[in-house]
Design a protein around this motif. Sequence first.
Motif, PDB file in Angstrom:
ATOM      1  N   ALA A   6       1.030  -1.374   0.129  1.00 56.34           N
ATOM      2  CA  ALA A   6      -0.050  -0.144   0.277  1.00 56.34           C
ATOM      3  C   ALA A   6       0.336   1.238   0.295  1.00 56.34           C
ATOM      4  O   ALA A   6       1.891   1.629   0.521  1.00 56.34           O
ATOM      5  N   LEU A   7       0.474   1.794  -0.319  1.00 59.57           N
ATOM      6  CA  LEU A   7       1.050   3.106  -1.331  1.00 59.57           C
ATOM      7  C   LEU A   7      -0.023   4.562  -0.915  1.00 59.57           C
ATOM      8  O   LEU A   7      -0.759   4.975  -1.368  1.00 59.57           O
ATOM      9  N   PRO A   8       0.445   5.913  -1.001  1.00 57.32           N
ATOM     10  CA  PRO A   8       0.128   6.739  -1.134  1.00 57.32           C
ATOM     11  C   PRO A   8      -0.205   7.539  -2.452  1.00 57.32           C
ATOM     12  O   PRO A   8       0.912   6.645  -2.971  1.00 57.32           O
ATOM     13  N   THR A   9      -1.026   7.943  -2.758  1.00 58.54           N
ATOM     14  CA  THR A   9      -1.458   8.064  -4.174  1.00 58.54           C
ATOM     15  C   THR A   9      -0.125  10.163  -4.686  1.00 58.54           C
ATOM     16  O   THR A   9      -0.550  10.811  -3.505  1.00 58.54           O
ATOM     17  N   PRO A  10       0.652   9.892  -5.063  1.00 54.14           N
ATOM     18  CA  PRO A  10       1.499  11.200  -5.658  1.00 54.14           C
ATOM     19  C   PRO A  10       0.598  12.289  -5.915  1.00 54.14           C
ATOM     20  O   PRO A  10       1.282  13.777  -5.312  1.00 54.14           O
ATOM     21  N   GLY A  11      -0.836  12.999  -6.590  1.00 50.09           N
ATOM     22  CA  GLY A  11      -0.501  14.113  -6.594  1.00 50.09           C
ATOM     23  C   GLY A  11      -1.974  14.269  -7.238  1.00 50.09           C
ATOM     24  O   GLY A  11      -2.296  13.380  -7.717  1.00 50.09           O
ATOM     25  N   PRO A  12      -2.414  15.638  -7.694  1.00 48.75           N
ATOM     26  CA  PRO A  12      -3.753  15.666  -7.930  1.00 48.75           C
ATOM     27  C   PRO A  12      -3.850  15.709  -9.408  1.00 48.75           C
ATOM     28  O   PRO A  12      -5.298  14.701  -9.466  1.00 48.75           O
ATOM     29  N   LEU A  13      -2.806  15.475 -10.315  1.00 46.59           N
ATOM     30  CA  LEU A  13      -2.995  14.756 -12.141  1.00 46.59           C
ATOM     31  C   LEU A  13      -3.129  13.581 -11.565  1.00 46.59           C
ATOM     32  O   LEU A  13      -4.120  13.171 -12.574  1.00 46.59           O
ATOM     33  N   SER A  14      -2.655  12.916 -10.600  1.00 48.57           N
ATOM     34  CA  SER A  14      -2.676  11.662 -10.822  1.00 48.57           C
ATOM     35  C   SER A  14      -3.851  11.301 -10.479  1.00 48.57           C
ATOM     36  O   SER A  14      -4.635  10.418 -11.122  1.00 48.57           O
ATOM     37  N   VAL A  31      -6.612   9.018 -12.455  1.00 50.91           N
ATOM     38  CA  VAL A  31      -7.009   7.164 -12.037  1.00 50.91           C
ATOM     39  C   VAL A  31      -8.392   7.855 -12.638  1.00 50.91           C
ATOM     40  O   VAL A  31      -9.020   6.446 -12.665  1.00 50.91           O
ATOM     41  N   HIS A  32      -9.166   8.617 -12.545  1.00 51.25           N
ATOM     42  CA  HIS A  32     -10.040   8.547 -12.624  1.00 51.25           C
ATOM     43  C   HIS A  32     -10.796   9.013 -14.429  1.00 51.25           C
ATOM     44  O   HIS A  32     -12.309   8.441 -14.424  1.00 51.25           O
ATOM     45  N   ARG A  33     -10.441   8.486 -15.376  1.00 53.43           N
ATOM     46  CA  ARG A  33     -10.248   9.051 -17.015  1.00 53.43           C
ATOM     47  C   ARG A  33     -11.218   7.994 -17.127  1.00 53.43           C
ATOM     48  O   ARG A  33     -12.298   7.990 -18.047  1.00 53.43           O
ATOM     49  N   PRO A  34     -11.189   6.787 -16.517  1.00 51.89           N
ATOM     50  CA  PRO A  34     -12.635   5.630 -16.590  1.00 51.89           C
ATOM     51  C   PRO A  34     -14.093   6.668 -17.011  1.00 51.89           C
ATOM     52  O   PRO A  34     -14.813   5.994 -17.690  1.00 51.89           O
ATOM     53  N   LEU A  35     -14.288   7.558 -15.915  1.00 52.42           N
ATOM     54  CA  LEU A  35     -15.857   7.834 -15.770  1.00 52.42           C
ATOM     55  C   LEU A  35     -15.892   8.605 -17.149  1.00 52.42           C
ATOM     56  O   LEU A  35     -15.312   9.232 -18.191  1.00 52.42           O
TER      57      LEU A  35
END
Length: 540
Positions: free
Chosen positions: A357-365, A369-373
């Motif tokens: 488990a890791l943190p998520t790097p930034g707002p653009l990430s 990640v949400h591009r399938p929406l």
Amino acid sequence: MVSAPSNVADVLVIGSGPSGGVVSHTLAARGLRVVCLEQGDWVNPTDYPVNHLEWELLIQKQWAHDPNVRKLPADYPVDVSESDMWPVMYNAVGGSSLFFGAEWPRLLPSDFRVRSLDGVGDDWPITYADLAPCYDEMDAFIGVSGLGGDPAYPEGLDYPLPPHPLGKVGRRAAAGMNALGWHWWPGTNAIPTQRFKELSQCARWGTCEWGCPESSKASSDVAFWPHALRSGATLVTGARVRQILTGKDGRAEGALWIDREGVEHRQPAHSVVICANGIGTPRLLLLSASAQHPDGLANSSGLVGKNLMLHPNCSVTGFYDEDLESWRGPAGQLIHSMEFYDTNPEHDFVRGAKMHALPTPGPLSAIEVHRPLPYDELWGPAIHKVVRSHAGGILWAANSEDLPDDANRVTLSPGLTDGNGIPAPKVQYRISENTRKILKFAVDRMEEIHAASGARETFPVELWVDQPGHLLGTARMGDDPATSVVDSYGRAHDVDNLFIADGSIFVTSGSANPTCTITALALRVARNIADTACNQKVAL
């Protein structure tokens, strides 16, 4: 009688990444004259993209993981026209460790006995117990942060520095694992929780995979090279090696290398250690074919370049209603799990995966990640919600074990060359049916973890085509010269003064991040070279 050139090295090391740094420091400290050739340059931590607000844009091109995208002068292209994945590589002092997350798990004892236990792959010529002293010394030298007592490993394993804080992300991830009754443990990282030698205390930037601006991560340029240089090693940057030179007796005599102006140089040496990673090393061996080695240097077995293993990586990112301060590092692993690491007869595949488990790097990430929406759920007014969701993200990822396969290999590209006209490596790699089953299984398990942790939405990725950058197995070790390239000390069966000390010599891949094992193997190789140095002299 012609005297030897005055610049002859006792040991020539090619590549300054983790293995090259360990070998150079170990041998220089033992009094040998060490010269290391690195085709990249020093990178100043102030130049890393994460020093800038627009860092998430910079990593898409100038600081991309893929050399085919980045195209810096120090890079060489890679022909991936017949590959399901493409390699993560960076040429610089420190090599690709500038881009690694510094996750520092060891292989498990079972990884060294896969053939005996599971009837697949091959057994290593060494055991976990053989390598354990080198693991311990590397941990102590780097200042690894972790918590002893992990039941996944043999008793007695502990670390020199305490583990990193789990943070809100780690605690939430661990809660899900507890609810499921699955193994987890605080992450082991080559990132100090307090100042250690040349390394600063971790400031939890959470951007480890794009260079640490605090010099807190144990990339080779910080963890090994200051010590190697103080011990007397010579490091030559901007040096692109074209060929390992061999004499009429077939033994190594040094290397030809090209500087940035295109001028060719000859570096003579009594022995050569290749530390150019699982793609660069077989490329160089194949480029070094000669009358004595017509199929490539050290390739009488025909195995140079074969059995490439890349640890296909999958992930599930979950977003939570709680603010988890998901930008806080290290990244690096906050927790890891070996629950599904070894073969389970109830599964329809052999071997398994290591999850973390890791943190998520930034707002653009978060946007990516949400591009399938659907469009209206991502863009327009919705984008504000998507960007804010970054604060509540948890990234679960998994390395899948890649079994050796002769068909997965590195050869020389028939048409692609680097900036000096040298043939580029061609990667031919297909993901096996067994590996695809592991990837699907791991994604399903990580979805379960997020559900148990209370995620409101999840986004799976069954294959990261440019991750995780683990390049293994293309010059495997073994006792039989017919079925391996080097012996258990990295010495080429065909060339007694040629050694390999990087991930190429892995026999199987496990699913643990490999740099910890690479450095332990490099230490073992280097000590053997020093102990037998009197036997390496060649007439120059």
